[in-house]
Scaffold this motif. Structure first.
Motif, short mmCIF file in Angstrom:
data_model
loop_
_atom_site.label_atom_id
_atom_site.label_comp_id
_atom_site.label_asym_id
_atom_site.label_seq_id
_atom_site.Cartn_x
_atom_site.Cartn_y
_atom_site.Cartn_z
N GLU A 35 -59.46 -4.15 6.00
CA GLU A 35 -60.52 -3.77 5.08
C GLU A 35 -61.88 -3.74 5.75
OE1 GLU A 35 -60.91 -2.94 1.68
OE2 GLU A 35 -58.78 -2.47 1.83
N SER A 36 -62.03 -4.54 6.83
CA SER A 36 -63.34 -4.66 7.45
C SER A 36 -63.22 -4.76 8.97
CB SER A 36 -64.06 -5.91 6.93
OG SER A 36 -63.46 -7.08 7.45
N LEU A 37 -64.33 -4.49 9.65
CA LEU A 37 -64.36 -4.64 11.10
C LEU A 37 -64.19 -6.10 11.50
CD1 LEU A 37 -67.31 -2.20 11.84
CD2 LEU A 37 -64.91 -1.83 12.44
N GLY A 38 -64.67 -7.02 10.68
CA GLY A 38 -64.49 -8.43 10.97
C GLY A 38 -63.02 -8.82 10.97
N ALA A 39 -62.26 -8.28 10.02
CA ALA A 39 -60.82 -8.56 9.96
C ALA A 39 -60.10 -7.96 11.16
CB ALA A 39 -60.24 -8.02 8.66
N LEU A 40 -60.48 -6.74 11.53
CA LEU A 40 -59.90 -6.11 12.73
C LEU A 40 -60.20 -6.95 13.97
CD1 LEU A 40 -60.15 -2.33 13.65
CD2 LEU A 40 -60.66 -4.08 15.33
N PHE A 41 -61.44 -7.40 14.07
CA PHE A 41 -61.89 -8.21 15.20
C PHE A 41 -61.12 -9.53 15.27
CE2 PHE A 41 -64.88 -11.61 16.55
CZ PHE A 41 -65.08 -11.23 17.87
N ASP A 42 -61.01 -10.23 14.15
CA ASP A 42 -60.30 -11.51 14.14
C ASP A 42 -58.84 -11.34 14.55
OD1 ASP A 42 -62.53 -12.93 13.38
OD2 ASP A 42 -62.03 -12.95 11.24
N ASN A 43 -58.23 -10.26 14.10
CA ASN A 43 -56.83 -9.99 14.45
C ASN A 43 -56.67 -9.81 15.96
OD1 ASN A 43 -53.99 -9.14 13.61
ND2 ASN A 43 -54.67 -7.33 14.73
N SER A 44 -57.57 -9.04 16.57
CA SER A 44 -57.48 -8.82 18.02
C SER A 44 -57.74 -10.10 18.80
CB SER A 44 -58.48 -7.74 18.45
OG SER A 44 -58.05 -6.45 18.03
N CYS A 45 -58.70 -10.90 18.34
CA CYS A 45 -58.99 -12.16 19.03
C CYS A 45 -57.81 -13.11 18.98
CB CYS A 45 -60.24 -12.82 18.44
SG CYS A 45 -61.77 -11.93 18.81
N ARG A 46 -56.99 -12.97 17.94
CA ARG A 46 -55.81 -13.82 17.81
C ARG A 46 -54.67 -13.31 18.69
NH1 ARG A 46 -55.18 -13.04 13.01
NH2 ARG A 46 -53.40 -11.64 12.97
N LEU A 106 -71.20 -8.90 11.90
CA LEU A 106 -70.19 -8.23 11.08
C LEU A 106 -69.31 -9.24 10.35
CD1 LEU A 106 -69.16 -5.39 13.57
CD2 LEU A 106 -70.54 -5.14 11.49
N LYS A 107 -68.92 -10.33 11.04
CA LYS A 107 -68.10 -11.35 10.40
C LYS A 107 -68.83 -12.00 9.22
CE LYS A 107 -65.94 -14.49 12.83
NZ LYS A 107 -64.54 -14.55 12.34
N ALA A 108 -70.15 -12.09 9.32
CA ALA A 108 -70.95 -12.70 8.25
C ALA A 108 -71.22 -11.74 7.10
CB ALA A 108 -72.28 -13.21 8.83
N GLY A 109 -70.73 -10.50 7.22
CA GLY A 109 -70.93 -9.53 6.15
C GLY A 109 -72.32 -8.92 6.14
N MET A 110 -73.02 -9.08 7.24
CA MET A 110 -74.38 -8.53 7.34
C MET A 110 -74.36 -7.21 8.09
SD MET A 110 -76.18 -12.23 8.01
CE MET A 110 -75.63 -13.59 6.97
N VAL A 111 -75.50 -6.56 8.18
CA VAL A 111 -75.59 -5.20 8.70
C VAL A 111 -76.28 -5.21 10.06
CG1 VAL A 111 -76.48 -2.87 8.26
CG2 VAL A 111 -75.70 -4.30 6.34
N LYS A 209 -68.20 -19.44 6.63
CA LYS A 209 -67.59 -19.15 5.33
C LYS A 209 -67.23 -17.67 5.28
CE LYS A 209 -71.00 -22.42 3.66
NZ LYS A 209 -71.67 -22.39 4.99
N PRO A 210 -65.95 -17.33 5.33
CA PRO A 210 -65.54 -15.91 5.31
C PRO A 210 -66.10 -15.19 4.09
CG PRO A 210 -63.67 -17.32 5.86
CD PRO A 210 -64.78 -18.23 5.44
N GLU A 211 -66.63 -14.00 4.33
CA GLU A 211 -67.21 -13.18 3.28
C GLU A 211 -66.21 -12.10 2.85
OE1 GLU A 211 -69.75 -12.65 1.33
OE2 GLU A 211 -71.05 -14.29 1.93
N PRO A 212 -66.06 -11.86 1.56
CA PRO A 212 -65.23 -10.72 1.14
C PRO A 212 -65.97 -9.42 1.45
CG PRO A 212 -66.26 -11.78 -0.77
CD PRO A 212 -66.59 -12.63 0.42
N ILE A 213 -65.40 -8.64 2.34
CA ILE A 213 -66.05 -7.39 2.78
C ILE A 213 -65.12 -6.23 2.49
CG2 ILE A 213 -67.09 -6.17 4.74
CD1 ILE A 213 -67.37 -8.99 6.08
#
Length: 566
Positions: A35-46, A106-111, A209-213
Motif C-alpha cells: 500500500e505504501s513505499l514504507g511497506a515496500l521498504f520494510d519488506n526489502s530490509c527484511r 516516508l515511514k513516518a507518513g510525511m512528505v 509508531k507505524p502510520e496507516p498510509i
C-alpha cells in the motif's frame, strides 16, 4: 501479443505498441503488493537484510542497517511533533544520509520535498515557502543558503549533516578535508539546528509508531525545473511511485530478476537522488529488487568518478547524454572492465547517435533510452532491452500506460504525425501542489498529462521525440527541431558538445544559431557550417556559429538552451 481491454472513452488509442512487447511483459501491472513505499521498504530490509543497499566513498550500508537508521529518523520526527502529511525538505547530494532520511520520512507518513543543494537563496526560499516545509535536513556545505532564508519560512526544525557522518572513522578525515583543505563549507549560523548524528542517537531510544498510509497519500513534492515558468511541486503519491517502480522492474525482465535472486545487482547512481530519475530508477527500484547502489557524490569530478567505477563490478549505469560523453572523453574510463555491464539506461534528454555509437564501441553495451518527467514519476516509455541497436527513439509506452499524440486542440493524430506527447497511467501525478490552475492546463478531460514535448509514434508503437514545444525554431514557416541540428553537429570529430537555439532574423523570422564546444582547438566556423550543409537541408542549417569553452547545464547535466537564448 498481449491482450487488454480498451480503456473507456479512448477510441483513438489502439495500443499498437502491445504487438512490440516482449512475450513476458505484462500489458497491465498485477495488483499492488504494498500500500505504501514504507511497506515496500520494510519488506526489502527484511528479506535482503545482509545485502549491501548503498555504498558511498568506500563505505557500505546493508539493508538491515538502512532500515534501522530510517526507523530512527521516523521515530525522531514523530517525537518532535511532526504529523502525517507534514512536508520535510531534504537538501543533500548522493551521500548515505540521503536514503536514510528519505525512507525515514516516508515511514513516518510525511512528505519528502527534494531540494537541489545548489539552489540559490531565492530558489530555495520559493520552494520552502511554496511547499510549507516544517523541517529540513541539509548537508553543512549548503547550510549557509538555508540561513539566508530560514526566517521567512515555516521551518521549525533544521538538522545539519556533515559529509563524514556515516563513514565511520574515515568520516573525521573526510570532514577535515572538506572543511579545511577544500574549503567547501562556507560559514553558517543556525542557532536552533541539531546535528544529524544527535538526531540518530535520539531516535535510537524512541518508539516508532507505524502510520496507516494509503496509496493516494502524498509521498513526494517533486519540484519541476521551472524552465517554463515558476517552479511547481508535482504531487507524487505512494501509488504513483510504487507503480513506476513495478513498471520498471517488469521492464527489466527475467534476466535481471534471475540475477537479483542469486546476488545483488550493482547500480551506479551518478545522477542526484533528489532528481526524479535517480530517485525512482536507482533508489526505489534498487531497494525493491535488493540491489546495491553505488552513490557518486560529485559526478562532475570525472577522474574521481572513473576511479570509483574501477572499484566495482557494476551491472547497471543510469545517466544522460552529457554524462556519457564526459566519461568517454576520459582516457582511464576506456581502460575499465565492462564485462559485468548489462544495461546502460538513459533519459533526461535525447541521446545523440554518435554518443550511443561510441559508448557501445567502448563498453560493449548499447544505450537503452527511456523517457519521462517529474510529473510521471518519471518513466513513461522505454526501449526493449533486447533491441540489437540504438533506436534513436524513446521507446514505447510501458505497462499500464497509454500515450496519445495530440494536436493543439487535443485531437489524436495519425501515425507518423508530430504532435504533443500525452501520457496516462498510474504513475501520472495527482496534480501540482496548490496550483489547480496549472494542473488544469496540463491535464486533459480524459486523464492525459500534456508533456509539452513534441513527437510522433511509428507503426510499431515506438515514439520519436523531436523537441520541447518551447524549443522549436520557426524558420520561414518551417519547424526546425534543435535536437536534430545538435545531433548532426556532434557527428563532426572536432565537436565536443553543441546546442542550437533560434535567434531573430529579419528575413526568415528566426534563424538557427549553433553554440559549439570544440574538441579540436583548430575547428573553424566555416568547417562547422560546411559539415552541417552536408547533412541538413538549407532552412535547418545554422546561420550563426559561436564557440564556447563550455555550455550552461542544469545540475543533472542537461544543456540549458534558455540560458543561451539570452
Amino acid at each position: 501479443m498481449n491482450t487488454i481491454s480498451m480503456p473507456a472513452g479512448n477510441p483513438d488509442n489502439e495500443r499498437i505498441w502491445l504487438a512490440s512487447y516482449p512475450p513476458t511483459l505484462p500489458a497491465e501491472l498485477p495488483p499492488f503488493e504494498f500500500e505504501s513505499l514504507g511497506a515496500l521498504f520494510d519488506n526489502s530490509c527484511r528479506i535482503y537484510a545482509k545485502r549491501d543497499a548503498f555504498s558511498c566513498m568506500g563505505r557500505a550500508m546493508t539493508f538491515e542497517q538502512l532500515g534501522a537508521n530510517a526507523t530512527k529518523i521516523a521515530a525522531w520526527l514523530q517525537e518532535a511533533g511532526f504529523a502525517k502529511g507534514d512536508r520535510i525538505a531534504v537538501m543533500m547530494p548522493n551521500i548515505l544520509q540521503n536514503p536514510v532520511v528519505v525512507y525515514g520520512i516516508l515511514k513516518a507518513g510525511m512528505v519528502v520535498v527534494n531540494v537541489n543543494p545548489l539552489y540559490t537563496p531565492r530558489e530555495l526560499g520559493h520552494q520552502l515557502k511554496d511547499s510549507g516545509a516544517v523541517a529540513m535536513f541539509v548537508l553543512e556545505n549548503f547550510a549557509h543558503t538555508v540561513q539566508a532564508v530560514a526566517r521567512d519560512t515555516a521551518l521549525r526544525s533544521i538538522v545539519v549533516a556533515t559529509m563524514g557522518d556515516m563513514l565511520g572513522l574515515k568520516g573525521h578525515l573526510v570532514n577535515f578535508i572538506v572543511r579545511k583543505v577544500k574549503k567547501l563549507v562556507p560559514a553558517w549560523s543556525l542557532p536552533q539546528a541539531q546535528s544529524f548524528r544527535s538526531v540518530l542517537a535520539e531516535g535510537e531510544h524512541l518508539s516508532y509508531k507505524p502510520e496507516p498510509i494509503q496509496r493516494d497519500d502524498i509521498a513526494f513534492l517533486q519540484y519541476t525545473g521551472g524552465t517554463t515558468g515558476v517552479s511547481k511541486g508535482a504531487v507524487l503519491t505512494h501509488g504513483n511511485l510504487i507503480a513506476n517502480t513495478m513498471q520498471m522492474m517488469a521492464w527489466l525482465g527475467a534476466e535481471f530478476d534471475k540475477k537479483s535472486a542469486t546476488g545483488s545487482l550493482v547500480y551506479i547512481c551518478a545522477l542526484p537522488l533528489y532528481h526524479i530519475f535517480a530517485l525512482t530508477v536507482n533508489s526505489l527500484m534498487g531497494v525493491a529488487s535488493g540491489a546495491k547502489n553505488v552513490l557518486i557524490v560529485n559526478p562532475r569530478d570525472i577522474p574521481g568518478f572513473v576511479k570509483e567505477l574501477g572499484n566495482h563490478r557494476f551491472n547497471i549505469i543510469i545517466g544522460l547524454n552529457t554524462l556519457f560523453n564526459a566519461l568517454m572523453n576520459n582516457d582511464d574510463f576506456k581502460k575499465l572492465d565492462f564485462s559485468s555491464l548489462k544495461l546502460t539506461f538513459a533519459g533526461g534528454m535525447s541521446v545523440q547517435r554518435p554518443i550511443a555509437d561510441r559508448w557501445r564501441e567502448i563498453t560493449g553495451c548499447k544505450i537503452t533510452e527511456g523517457y519521462g518527467l517529474s510529473e510521471t514519476s518519471p518513466v513513461a516509455t522505454a526501449n526493449r532491452l533486447d533491441e540489437q541497436d540504438f533506436t534513436g527513439c524513446i521507446g514505447m509506452p510501458i505497462s499500464s500506460t497509454d500515450v496519445s499524440i495530440r494536436d493543439e486542440d487535443g485531437r489524436a493524430l495519425p501515425i507518423g504525425e508530430v504532435g504533443e506527447i500525452c501520457i496516462r497511467g498510474p504513475q501520472v501525478m495527482a496534480g501540482y501542489w496548490q496550483r489547480p490552475d496549472e494542473t488544469y492546463k496540463v491535464m486533459t478531460p480524459d486523464g492525459y498529462f500534456r508533456s509539452g514535448d513534441m513527437g510522433f509514434m511509428n507503426e510499431r508503437g515506438y515514439i520519436k521525440i523531436v523537441d520541447r514545444k518551447k524549443d522549436m525554431i520557426l524558420v520561414s514557416g518551417f519547424n526546425v527541431y534543435p535536437n536534430e541540428i545538435e545531433e548532426v553537429a556532434a557527428m563532426h570529430p572536432g565537436v565536443l558538445e553543441a546546442a542550437a537555439v533560434g535567434v531573430p532574423d529579419p528575413h526568415s523570422g528566426e534563424a538557427v544559431k549553433l553554440f559549439v564546444v570544440r574538441k579540436d582547438p583548430s575547428l573553424t566556423e566555416q568547417e562547422v557550417k560546411d559539415h552541417c550543409a552536408k547533412n541538413l537541408t538549407n532552412y535547418k542549417r545554422p546561420r550563426h556559429v559561436e564557440f564556447r569553452t563550455e555550455l550552461p547545464k542544469s545540475n543533472v547535466g542537461k544543456i540549458l538552451r534558455k540560458d543561451l537564448r539570452g
